[in-house]
Design a protein around this motif. Structure first.
Motif, mmCIF file in Angstrom:
data_model
loop_
_atom_site.group_PDB
_atom_site.id
_atom_site.type_symbol
_atom_site.label_atom_id
_atom_site.label_comp_id
_atom_site.label_asym_id
_atom_site.label_seq_id
_atom_site.Cartn_x
_atom_site.Cartn_y
_atom_site.Cartn_z
ATOM 1 N N VAL A 126 0.859 -1.185 0.000
ATOM 2 C CA VAL A 126 0.000 0.000 0.000
ATOM 3 C C VAL A 126 0.892 1.231 0.000
ATOM 4 N N ALA A 127 0.580 2.181 -0.852
ATOM 5 C CA ALA A 127 1.310 3.451 -0.867
ATOM 6 C C ALA A 127 0.300 4.579 -0.955
ATOM 7 N N ALA A 128 0.479 5.610 -0.139
ATOM 8 C CA ALA A 128 -0.412 6.757 -0.128
ATOM 9 C C ALA A 128 0.401 8.013 -0.379
ATOM 10 N N ALA A 129 -0.257 9.025 -0.913
ATOM 11 C CA ALA A 129 0.454 10.255 -1.248
ATOM 12 C C ALA A 129 -0.473 11.450 -1.145
ATOM 13 N N VAL A 130 0.148 12.622 -0.977
ATOM 14 C CA VAL A 130 -0.534 13.906 -1.091
ATOM 15 C C VAL A 130 0.194 14.702 -2.160
ATOM 16 N N CYS A 131 -0.584 15.339 -3.047
ATOM 17 C CA CYS A 131 0.011 16.143 -4.109
ATOM 18 C C CYS A 131 -0.776 17.433 -4.235
ATOM 19 N N ALA A 132 -0.053 18.557 -4.345
ATOM 20 C CA ALA A 132 -0.683 19.872 -4.485
ATOM 21 C C ALA A 132 -0.821 20.245 -5.958
ATOM 22 N N PHE A 133 -1.866 21.026 -6.260
ATOM 23 C CA PHE A 133 -2.152 21.433 -7.635
ATOM 24 C C PHE A 133 -2.463 22.917 -7.691
ATOM 25 N N PRO A 134 -2.318 23.518 -8.869
ATOM 26 C CA PRO A 134 -2.592 24.951 -8.988
ATOM 27 C C PRO A 134 -4.076 25.297 -9.000
ATOM 28 N N SER A 135 -4.950 24.305 -9.207
ATOM 29 C CA SER A 135 -6.382 24.575 -9.258
ATOM 30 C C SER A 135 -7.153 23.287 -9.012
ATOM 31 N N ALA A 136 -8.430 23.461 -8.712
ATOM 32 C CA ALA A 136 -9.304 22.294 -8.566
ATOM 33 C C ALA A 136 -9.401 21.538 -9.878
ATOM 34 N N GLU A 137 -9.482 22.267 -10.980
ATOM 35 C CA GLU A 137 -9.605 21.612 -12.280
ATOM 36 C C GLU A 137 -8.395 20.732 -12.564
ATOM 37 N N ALA A 138 -7.192 21.217 -12.223
ATOM 38 C CA ALA A 138 -5.981 20.428 -12.471
ATOM 39 C C ALA A 138 -5.980 19.153 -11.637
ATOM 40 N N ALA A 139 -6.410 19.254 -10.384
ATOM 41 C CA ALA A 139 -6.441 18.078 -9.511
ATOM 42 C C ALA A 139 -7.447 17.051 -10.019
ATOM 43 N N VAL A 140 -8.648 17.501 -10.323
ATOM 44 C CA VAL A 140 -9.681 16.578 -10.779
ATOM 45 C C VAL A 140 -9.313 15.979 -12.129
ATOM 46 N N THR A 141 -8.755 16.780 -13.015
ATOM 47 C CA THR A 141 -8.348 16.276 -14.329
ATOM 48 C C THR A 141 -7.318 15.167 -14.192
ATOM 49 N N THR A 142 -6.427 15.286 -13.234
ATOM 50 C CA THR A 142 -5.421 14.243 -13.013
ATOM 51 C C THR A 142 -6.082 12.910 -12.678
ATOM 52 N N VAL A 143 -7.090 12.936 -11.821
ATOM 53 C CA VAL A 143 -7.776 11.698 -11.457
ATOM 54 C C VAL A 143 -8.516 11.132 -12.663
ATOM 55 N N ILE A 144 -9.199 11.985 -13.405
ATOM 56 C CA ILE A 144 -9.922 11.505 -14.580
ATOM 57 C C ILE A 144 -8.964 10.854 -15.571
ATOM 58 N N GLU A 145 -7.834 11.495 -15.836
ATOM 59 C CA GLU A 145 -6.860 10.935 -16.771
ATOM 60 C C GLU A 145 -6.276 9.632 -16.250
ATOM 61 N N ALA A 146 -6.091 9.536 -14.933
ATOM 62 C CA ALA A 146 -5.570 8.291 -14.359
ATOM 63 C C ALA A 146 -6.544 7.137 -14.606
#
Length: 465
Positions: A225-245
Protein backbone atom coordinates in the motif's frame (compact mmCIF):
# COMPACT_ATOMS: atom_id res chain seq x y z
CA UNK A 1 -39.74 20.76 23.12
CA UNK A 2 -40.59 17.30 24.42
CA UNK A 3 -42.16 14.66 22.19
CA UNK A 4 -45.29 14.63 24.36
CA UNK A 5 -45.83 18.29 23.53
CA UNK A 6 -46.10 17.40 19.85
CA UNK A 7 -47.44 13.83 19.63
CA UNK A 8 -50.13 11.91 21.42
CA UNK A 9 -48.71 9.82 24.29
CA UNK A 10 -47.69 6.27 23.52
CA UNK A 11 -50.45 3.79 24.29
CA UNK A 12 -50.07 2.48 27.83
CA UNK A 13 -50.54 -1.06 26.57
CA UNK A 14 -47.58 -0.67 24.21
CA UNK A 15 -45.35 0.74 26.93
CA UNK A 16 -46.21 -2.14 29.27
CA UNK A 17 -45.71 -4.70 26.51
CA UNK A 18 -42.26 -3.39 25.55
CA UNK A 19 -41.20 -2.98 29.18
CA UNK A 20 -42.20 -6.60 29.88
CA UNK A 21 -40.35 -7.74 26.76
CA UNK A 22 -37.08 -5.85 27.25
CA UNK A 23 -36.97 -4.85 30.92
CA UNK A 24 -34.15 -2.39 31.51
CA UNK A 25 -33.48 -2.32 27.77
CA UNK A 26 -36.59 -0.23 27.17
CA UNK A 27 -36.87 3.39 28.31
CA UNK A 28 -38.97 6.53 28.03
CA UNK A 29 -36.23 8.59 29.71
CA UNK A 30 -36.18 12.06 28.13
CA UNK A 31 -32.37 12.28 28.02
CA UNK A 32 -32.05 8.93 26.26
CA UNK A 33 -34.80 9.86 23.83
CA UNK A 34 -33.11 13.19 23.19
CA UNK A 35 -29.90 11.41 22.27
CA UNK A 36 -31.83 9.55 19.57
CA UNK A 37 -33.41 12.62 17.96
CA UNK A 38 -31.08 12.87 14.98
CA UNK A 39 -30.31 16.55 15.50
CA UNK A 40 -27.21 18.36 14.33
CA UNK A 41 -26.08 19.91 11.11
CA UNK A 42 -29.11 21.78 9.72
CA UNK A 43 -31.81 19.45 11.04
CA UNK A 44 -33.66 19.92 14.35
CA UNK A 45 -33.49 17.31 17.08
CA UNK A 46 -36.75 15.34 16.94
CA UNK A 47 -36.62 12.70 19.69
CA UNK A 48 -38.78 9.59 19.87
CA UNK A 49 -41.12 8.93 22.76
CA UNK A 50 -39.31 5.74 23.78
CA UNK A 51 -36.20 3.78 22.91
CA UNK A 52 -35.94 -0.01 22.71
CA UNK A 53 -32.58 -1.79 22.82
CA UNK A 54 -33.27 -5.32 21.52
CA UNK A 55 -30.52 -7.92 21.66
CA UNK A 56 -31.71 -10.41 19.03
CA UNK A 57 -33.56 -10.49 15.73
CA UNK A 58 -36.47 -12.15 17.52
CA UNK A 59 -36.65 -9.28 20.00
CA UNK A 60 -36.61 -6.77 17.14
CA UNK A 61 -39.50 -8.64 15.54
CA UNK A 62 -41.43 -8.62 18.81
CA UNK A 63 -40.89 -4.86 19.20
CA UNK A 64 -42.06 -4.19 15.65
CA UNK A 65 -45.13 -6.41 16.06
CA UNK A 66 -46.07 -4.58 19.24
CA UNK A 67 -45.70 -1.21 17.54
CA UNK A 68 -47.68 -2.44 14.53
CA UNK A 69 -50.51 -3.59 16.78
CA UNK A 70 -50.69 -0.07 18.26
CA UNK A 71 -50.07 1.78 14.96
CA UNK A 72 -46.92 3.35 16.42
CA UNK A 73 -43.96 4.49 14.27
CA UNK A 74 -40.66 2.59 14.40
CA UNK A 75 -37.35 4.33 13.74
CA UNK A 76 -34.28 2.08 13.25
CA UNK A 77 -31.11 3.54 14.81
CA UNK A 78 -27.48 2.51 14.34
CA UNK A 79 -24.81 4.96 15.46
CA UNK A 80 -26.69 8.13 14.57
CA UNK A 81 -24.00 9.38 12.17
CA UNK A 82 -26.29 10.09 9.20
CA UNK A 83 -26.41 13.66 7.91
CA UNK A 84 -29.88 14.14 6.47
CA UNK A 85 -32.10 13.56 9.51
CA UNK A 86 -32.55 9.85 8.85
CA UNK A 87 -33.13 8.92 12.51
CA UNK A 88 -35.31 11.88 13.51
CA UNK A 89 -38.65 10.85 14.97
CA UNK A 90 -40.78 13.23 12.92
CA UNK A 91 -43.98 11.44 13.94
CA UNK A 92 -42.88 10.35 17.42
CA UNK A 93 -42.89 6.64 18.17
CA UNK A 94 -40.28 4.12 19.27
CA UNK A 95 -36.64 4.14 18.20
CA UNK A 96 -35.12 0.67 17.84
CA UNK A 97 -31.48 1.10 18.82
CA UNK A 98 -29.45 -1.87 17.52
CA UNK A 99 -26.25 -1.17 19.47
CA UNK A 100 -26.63 -4.33 21.59
CA UNK A 101 -26.66 -6.43 18.43
CA UNK A 102 -22.91 -6.11 18.00
CA UNK A 103 -21.67 -9.64 17.29
CA UNK A 104 -19.68 -10.86 14.33
CA UNK A 105 -21.60 -14.05 13.66
CA UNK A 106 -19.39 -15.69 11.06
CA UNK A 107 -16.25 -15.14 8.98
CA UNK A 108 -15.63 -17.49 6.06
CA UNK A 109 -12.10 -16.80 4.91
CA UNK A 110 -12.33 -19.36 2.12
CA UNK A 111 -15.47 -17.67 0.74
CA UNK A 112 -14.33 -14.08 1.36
CA UNK A 113 -17.48 -13.17 3.26
CA UNK A 114 -18.86 -12.65 6.74
CA UNK A 115 -22.16 -12.14 8.53
CA UNK A 116 -22.54 -9.53 11.25
CA UNK A 117 -25.34 -8.21 13.38
CA UNK A 118 -26.53 -4.79 12.33
CA UNK A 119 -25.03 -3.01 15.34
CA UNK A 120 -21.43 -4.02 14.55
CA UNK A 121 -19.48 -0.91 13.66
CA UNK A 122 -17.09 -0.63 10.74
CA UNK A 123 -14.05 -0.33 13.01
CA UNK A 124 -15.16 -3.24 15.21
CA UNK A 125 -15.31 -5.46 12.13
CA UNK A 126 -11.90 -4.19 11.05
CA UNK A 127 -10.46 -5.19 14.44
CA UNK A 128 -12.12 -8.61 14.26
CA UNK A 129 -10.63 -9.28 10.82
CA UNK A 130 -7.13 -8.11 11.71
CA UNK A 131 -5.51 -11.57 11.74
CA UNK A 132 -7.50 -13.12 8.91
CA UNK A 133 -5.75 -11.55 5.92
CA UNK A 134 -9.07 -10.04 4.89
CA UNK A 135 -10.66 -6.62 5.22
CA UNK A 136 -13.96 -4.87 4.57
CA UNK A 137 -13.30 -1.90 2.30
CA UNK A 138 -16.27 0.45 2.60
CA UNK A 139 -14.98 3.43 4.54
CA UNK A 140 -17.34 6.41 5.00
CA UNK A 141 -15.02 7.95 7.60
CA UNK A 142 -17.41 7.81 10.55
CA UNK A 143 -17.46 4.66 12.69
CA UNK A 144 -20.98 3.87 11.52
CA UNK A 145 -22.79 0.60 12.12
CA UNK A 146 -22.90 -1.80 9.21
CA UNK A 147 -26.67 -2.01 9.41
CA UNK A 148 -26.89 1.76 9.13
CA UNK A 149 -24.40 1.76 6.27
CA UNK A 150 -26.57 -0.75 4.42
CA UNK A 151 -29.71 1.28 5.13
CA UNK A 152 -28.19 4.45 3.65
CA UNK A 153 -26.27 2.67 0.84
CA UNK A 154 -23.06 4.19 2.22
CA UNK A 155 -19.81 4.50 0.35
CA UNK A 156 -16.62 6.44 1.01
CA UNK A 157 -12.96 6.88 0.23
CA UNK A 158 -12.34 3.42 -1.27
CA UNK A 159 -15.41 3.24 -3.50
CA UNK A 160 -13.42 4.01 -6.64
CA UNK A 161 -11.78 0.57 -6.40
CA UNK A 162 -13.95 -1.63 -4.19
CA UNK A 163 -17.43 -0.16 -4.56
CA UNK A 164 -19.79 0.89 -1.79
CA UNK A 165 -22.41 -0.98 0.20
CA UNK A 166 -24.41 -1.61 -2.97
CA UNK A 167 -21.57 -3.78 -4.30
CA UNK A 168 -20.50 -5.34 -1.00
CA UNK A 169 -23.76 -6.41 0.66
CA UNK A 170 -24.65 -9.96 -0.31
CA UNK A 171 -27.69 -10.65 1.88
CA UNK A 172 -29.70 -9.23 4.73
CA UNK A 173 -31.90 -10.45 7.55
CA UNK A 174 -34.77 -7.99 7.82
CA UNK A 175 -37.75 -7.55 10.11
CA UNK A 176 -40.65 -6.30 8.00
CA UNK A 177 -43.22 -3.70 9.01
CA UNK A 178 -45.51 -6.57 10.04
CA UNK A 179 -42.86 -8.01 12.34
CA UNK A 180 -41.95 -10.94 10.09
CA UNK A 181 -38.33 -12.10 9.83
CA UNK A 182 -37.03 -12.72 6.33
CA UNK A 183 -33.69 -13.51 4.69
CA UNK A 184 -33.27 -11.71 1.37
CA UNK A 185 -30.68 -14.05 -0.24
CA UNK A 186 -28.15 -16.80 0.35
CA UNK A 187 -24.37 -16.53 0.16
CA UNK A 188 -23.91 -17.45 -3.50
CA UNK A 189 -21.86 -14.91 -5.43
CA UNK A 190 -24.64 -14.52 -7.97
CA UNK A 191 -28.27 -15.51 -8.32
CA UNK A 192 -31.14 -15.14 -10.79
CA UNK A 193 -33.76 -16.25 -8.28
CA UNK A 194 -36.58 -13.74 -8.30
CA UNK A 195 -36.54 -10.08 -7.33
CA UNK A 196 -33.35 -8.63 -5.85
CA UNK A 197 -34.78 -8.06 -2.38
CA UNK A 198 -31.36 -7.43 -0.88
CA UNK A 199 -30.84 -4.29 -2.88
CA UNK A 200 -34.42 -3.18 -2.40
CA UNK A 201 -33.63 -2.82 1.30
CA UNK A 202 -30.07 -1.49 0.77
CA UNK A 203 -30.57 2.27 0.61
CA UNK A 204 -34.17 2.21 1.83
CA UNK A 205 -33.21 4.32 4.88
CA UNK A 206 -35.21 2.21 7.30
CA UNK A 207 -38.51 2.95 5.55
CA UNK A 208 -39.25 -0.66 4.56
CA UNK A 209 -38.02 -2.69 7.55
CA UNK A 210 -35.36 -3.09 10.22
CA UNK A 211 -32.13 -4.75 9.11
CA UNK A 212 -30.77 -7.01 11.85
CA UNK A 213 -28.00 -8.99 10.08
CA UNK A 214 -25.78 -8.18 7.12
CA UNK A 215 -23.72 -10.58 4.99
CA UNK A 216 -20.75 -8.79 3.43
CA UNK A 217 -18.11 -9.41 0.81
CA UNK A 218 -14.54 -9.33 2.14
CA UNK A 219 -11.34 -8.65 0.23
CA UNK A 220 -7.72 -9.80 0.66
CA UNK A 221 -5.47 -7.36 2.47
CA UNK A 222 -3.19 -5.92 -0.25
CA UNK A 223 0.44 -6.94 -0.19
CA UNK A 224 1.63 -3.37 -0.66
CA UNK A 225 0.00 0.00 0.00
CA UNK A 226 1.31 3.45 -0.87
CA UNK A 227 -0.41 6.76 -0.13
CA UNK A 228 0.45 10.26 -1.25
CA UNK A 229 -0.53 13.91 -1.09
CA UNK A 230 0.01 16.14 -4.11
CA UNK A 231 -0.68 19.87 -4.49
CA UNK A 232 -2.15 21.43 -7.64
CA UNK A 233 -2.59 24.95 -8.99
CA UNK A 234 -6.38 24.57 -9.26
CA UNK A 235 -9.30 22.29 -8.57
CA UNK A 236 -9.61 21.61 -12.28
CA UNK A 237 -5.98 20.43 -12.47
CA UNK A 238 -6.44 18.08 -9.51
CA UNK A 239 -9.68 16.58 -10.78
CA UNK A 240 -8.35 16.28 -14.33
CA UNK A 241 -5.42 14.24 -13.01
CA UNK A 242 -7.78 11.70 -11.46
CA UNK A 243 -9.92 11.50 -14.58
CA UNK A 244 -6.86 10.94 -16.77
CA UNK A 245 -5.57 8.29 -14.36
CA UNK A 246 -8.81 6.33 -14.60
CA UNK A 247 -8.93 6.73 -18.37
CA UNK A 248 -5.36 5.39 -18.52
CA UNK A 249 -6.36 2.20 -16.72
CA UNK A 250 -4.86 3.07 -13.34
CA UNK A 251 -6.79 1.70 -10.37
CA UNK A 252 -6.31 3.91 -7.32
CA UNK A 253 -7.86 2.56 -4.14
CA UNK A 254 -8.56 6.11 -3.01
CA UNK A 255 -8.58 9.43 -4.86
CA UNK A 256 -9.68 12.22 -2.56
CA UNK A 257 -9.82 15.94 -3.29
CA UNK A 258 -9.48 18.69 -0.66
CA UNK A 259 -9.60 22.34 -1.64
CA UNK A 260 -7.10 24.96 -0.44
CA UNK A 261 -9.41 26.24 2.29
CA UNK A 262 -9.86 22.72 3.64
CA UNK A 263 -6.12 22.04 3.52
CA UNK A 264 -5.47 25.13 5.62
CA UNK A 265 -7.97 23.87 8.17
CA UNK A 266 -6.37 20.39 8.19
CA UNK A 267 -2.92 21.88 8.80
CA UNK A 268 -4.21 24.00 11.67
CA UNK A 269 -6.26 21.25 13.29
CA UNK A 270 -3.72 18.43 13.03
CA UNK A 271 -0.37 20.26 13.11
CA UNK A 272 0.49 19.26 9.54
CA UNK A 273 2.47 21.21 6.97
CA UNK A 274 0.87 20.37 3.63
CA UNK A 275 0.67 23.01 0.93
CA UNK A 276 -2.35 25.26 1.32
CA UNK A 277 -3.54 24.47 -2.18
CA UNK A 278 -6.01 22.22 -3.96
CA UNK A 279 -4.70 18.74 -3.14
CA UNK A 280 -5.24 15.10 -3.91
CA UNK A 281 -4.93 12.37 -1.29
CA UNK A 282 -4.17 9.15 -3.17
CA UNK A 283 -3.64 5.50 -2.34
CA UNK A 284 -2.72 2.41 -4.37
CA UNK A 285 -3.12 -1.25 -3.35
CA UNK A 286 -1.64 -4.38 -4.86
CA UNK A 287 1.61 -6.22 -5.41
CA UNK A 288 4.70 -4.10 -4.71
CA UNK A 289 5.75 -3.78 -8.34
CA UNK A 290 2.24 -2.91 -9.49
CA UNK A 291 1.89 -0.27 -6.76
CA UNK A 292 5.24 1.24 -7.77
CA UNK A 293 4.30 1.28 -11.45
CA UNK A 294 0.91 2.89 -10.86
CA UNK A 295 2.35 5.45 -8.47
CA UNK A 296 4.97 6.48 -11.03
CA UNK A 297 2.39 6.72 -13.80
CA UNK A 298 0.11 8.87 -11.68
CA UNK A 299 3.05 11.04 -10.71
CA UNK A 300 3.71 11.73 -14.39
CA UNK A 301 0.07 12.69 -14.97
CA UNK A 302 0.10 14.95 -11.93
CA UNK A 303 3.27 16.70 -13.04
CA UNK A 304 1.80 17.29 -16.49
CA UNK A 305 -1.17 18.99 -14.82
CA UNK A 306 1.01 21.21 -12.63
CA UNK A 307 1.09 18.94 -9.59
CA UNK A 308 3.96 19.41 -7.16
CA UNK A 309 5.27 18.38 -3.75
CA UNK A 310 4.34 14.73 -4.20
CA UNK A 311 4.73 13.17 -0.73
CA UNK A 312 4.49 9.37 -0.63
CA UNK A 313 3.88 7.38 2.56
CA UNK A 314 4.26 3.60 2.75
CA UNK A 315 4.52 3.03 6.51
CA UNK A 316 1.19 2.18 8.18
CA UNK A 317 1.54 4.83 10.89
CA UNK A 318 2.22 7.64 8.42
CA UNK A 319 -0.61 6.51 6.17
CA UNK A 320 -2.91 6.35 9.18
CA UNK A 321 -2.16 9.98 10.03
CA UNK A 322 -2.81 11.03 6.45
CA UNK A 323 -6.20 9.35 6.28
CA UNK A 324 -7.12 10.50 9.77
CA UNK A 325 -6.65 14.05 8.51
CA UNK A 326 -8.95 13.30 5.58
CA UNK A 327 -11.63 11.57 7.64
CA UNK A 328 -11.62 14.32 10.27
CA UNK A 329 -11.73 17.09 7.67
CA UNK A 330 -15.24 18.06 8.70
CA UNK A 331 -14.13 18.71 12.27
CA UNK A 332 -11.11 20.60 10.99
CA UNK A 333 -13.37 22.82 8.90
CA UNK A 334 -15.19 23.98 12.04
CA UNK A 335 -11.99 25.73 13.17
CA UNK A 336 -12.50 28.22 10.34
CA UNK A 337 -15.50 29.70 12.13
CA UNK A 338 -15.76 28.82 15.83
CA UNK A 339 -19.34 28.45 16.95
CA UNK A 340 -20.64 27.84 13.46
CA UNK A 341 -23.03 25.03 12.58
CA UNK A 342 -21.93 22.94 9.58
CA UNK A 343 -24.26 22.21 6.69
CA UNK A 344 -22.72 19.33 4.76
CA UNK A 345 -24.15 18.42 1.39
CA UNK A 346 -23.06 16.24 -1.51
CA UNK A 347 -23.73 15.53 -5.17
CA UNK A 348 -22.28 13.10 -7.69
CA UNK A 349 -21.80 13.51 -11.44
CA UNK A 350 -20.25 11.48 -14.28
CA UNK A 351 -16.48 11.86 -13.95
CA UNK A 352 -16.22 13.45 -17.41
CA UNK A 353 -18.21 16.42 -16.02
CA UNK A 354 -16.66 16.50 -12.58
CA UNK A 355 -14.00 19.14 -13.23
CA UNK A 356 -16.60 21.58 -14.54
CA UNK A 357 -18.99 20.87 -11.67
CA UNK A 358 -16.29 21.37 -9.05
CA UNK A 359 -14.99 24.56 -10.67
CA UNK A 360 -18.46 26.12 -10.96
CA UNK A 361 -19.29 25.15 -7.40
CA UNK A 362 -16.06 26.66 -6.12
CA UNK A 363 -16.91 29.96 -7.84
CA UNK A 364 -20.39 29.86 -6.33
CA UNK A 365 -18.97 29.20 -2.87
CA UNK A 366 -16.46 32.05 -3.19
CA UNK A 367 -19.35 34.48 -3.62
CA UNK A 368 -21.35 33.13 -0.66
CA UNK A 369 -21.79 35.24 2.51
CA UNK A 370 -20.29 32.50 4.69
CA UNK A 371 -17.10 30.40 4.60
CA UNK A 372 -17.08 26.85 3.30
CA UNK A 373 -14.86 24.06 2.10
CA UNK A 374 -14.99 21.44 -0.66
CA UNK A 375 -13.74 17.88 -0.57
CA UNK A 376 -14.74 14.58 -1.99
CA UNK A 377 -14.30 11.16 -3.51
CA UNK A 378 -13.44 12.47 -6.95
CA UNK A 379 -12.50 9.04 -8.28
CA UNK A 380 -16.22 8.24 -8.51
CA UNK A 381 -17.51 11.74 -9.22
CA UNK A 382 -18.78 12.44 -5.70
CA UNK A 383 -17.89 15.57 -3.75
CA UNK A 384 -19.05 17.38 -0.63
CA UNK A 385 -19.43 21.00 0.37
CA UNK A 386 -19.30 22.01 4.03
CA UNK A 387 -20.97 25.36 4.71
CA UNK A 388 -20.14 27.03 8.04
CA UNK A 389 -23.18 28.97 9.18
CA UNK A 390 -24.52 31.16 11.92
CA UNK A 391 -27.80 29.37 12.75
CA UNK A 392 -29.16 32.54 14.36
CA UNK A 393 -28.89 34.48 11.10
CA UNK A 394 -31.95 33.75 8.93
CA UNK A 395 -30.33 35.43 5.94
CA UNK A 396 -27.36 33.07 6.09
CA UNK A 397 -29.55 30.03 6.43
CA UNK A 398 -31.63 31.15 3.46
CA UNK A 399 -28.48 31.78 1.42
CA UNK A 400 -27.24 28.28 2.31
CA UNK A 401 -30.50 26.71 1.17
CA UNK A 402 -30.26 28.65 -2.09
CA UNK A 403 -26.65 27.52 -2.56
CA UNK A 404 -27.64 23.90 -1.94
CA UNK A 405 -30.44 24.20 -4.46
CA UNK A 406 -28.07 25.58 -7.10
CA UNK A 407 -25.58 22.80 -6.42
CA UNK A 408 -28.23 20.13 -6.91
CA UNK A 409 -29.55 21.73 -10.10
CA UNK A 410 -25.99 21.96 -11.44
CA UNK A 411 -25.41 18.25 -10.78
CA UNK A 412 -28.74 17.21 -12.28
CA UNK A 413 -28.08 19.28 -15.39
CA UNK A 414 -24.90 17.23 -15.82
CA UNK A 415 -26.87 13.96 -15.57
CA UNK A 416 -25.76 13.46 -11.99
CA UNK A 417 -27.58 12.85 -8.72
CA UNK A 418 -28.65 15.04 -5.80
CA UNK A 419 -26.72 12.84 -3.37
CA UNK A 420 -23.91 10.39 -3.92
CA UNK A 421 -23.83 8.99 -0.40
CA UNK A 422 -25.58 11.15 2.22
CA UNK A 423 -29.01 9.90 1.20
CA UNK A 424 -32.37 11.67 1.01
CA UNK A 425 -33.72 11.53 4.56
CA UNK A 426 -35.46 14.79 5.40
CA UNK A 427 -33.18 17.13 3.53
CA UNK A 428 -33.36 16.19 -0.14
CA UNK A 429 -36.92 15.09 -0.75
CA UNK A 430 -37.62 17.90 -3.20
CA UNK A 431 -34.36 17.22 -4.99
CA UNK A 432 -35.33 13.56 -5.36
CA UNK A 433 -38.49 14.60 -7.17
CA UNK A 434 -36.47 16.88 -9.44
CA UNK A 435 -34.09 14.02 -10.20
CA UNK A 436 -36.45 11.07 -10.70
CA UNK A 437 -39.91 12.53 -11.22
CA UNK A 438 -42.48 9.80 -11.73
CA UNK A 439 -40.14 7.10 -10.44
CA UNK A 440 -40.75 8.49 -6.95
CA UNK A 441 -44.37 7.42 -7.35
CA UNK A 442 -43.21 3.85 -7.87
CA UNK A 443 -41.10 4.14 -4.71
CA UNK A 444 -44.22 5.25 -2.84
CA UNK A 445 -46.08 2.22 -4.20
CA UNK A 446 -43.35 -0.12 -2.93
CA UNK A 447 -43.48 1.61 0.45
CA UNK A 448 -47.27 1.26 0.56
CA UNK A 449 -47.09 -2.42 -0.33
CA UNK A 450 -44.51 -3.30 2.32
CA UNK A 451 -45.60 -0.82 5.00
CA UNK A 452 -49.30 -0.12 4.42
CA UNK A 453 -49.74 1.82 7.66
CA UNK A 454 -46.65 4.00 7.09
CA UNK A 455 -45.00 3.06 10.39
CA UNK A 456 -41.42 2.41 9.28
CA UNK A 457 -39.32 5.58 9.71
CA UNK A 458 -42.12 7.80 8.44
CA UNK A 459 -41.37 11.10 6.73
CA UNK A 460 -38.07 9.98 5.20
CA UNK A 461 -37.23 9.88 1.46
CA UNK A 462 -40.65 11.38 0.71
CA UNK A 463 -43.14 13.03 3.01
CA UNK A 464 -45.86 10.82 4.42
CA UNK A 465 -48.88 10.72 2.12
Amino acid sequence: MTPSAVHAPLPEGLVRRLADLLGEHFTVNAAVCGHHGGGGMRHPNLPPQAVAFPGTTEEVAAVVRACADHRTPVIPFGAGTSLEGHVSAVAGGVTVDLSRMNRVLRVSAEDFDCTVEAGVTRMALEAHLRDTGLFFPVDPGADATLGGMAATRASGTTTVRYGGMRENVMALTVVTAAGEILRTAGRARKSSAGYDLTHLFVGSEGTLGVTTEVTLRLHPVPEAVAAAVCAFPSAEAAVTTVIEALQSGLTPARAEYLDAVQMGAVNRAFGMDYSVADCLFLEFHGEPEDVRRQAEALGELATANGGSEFRWETEPEARGLLWRARHQAGFAALSLRPGAVPWSTDVCVPISRLARCVTETRADLDSAPFPGTMLGHVGDGNFHVILLLNPDDPAEMAAAAAFDGRLVRRALAMDGTCTGEHGVGLGKQGALMDELGGAVGLMRAVKQALDPHGLMNPGKIFAAA
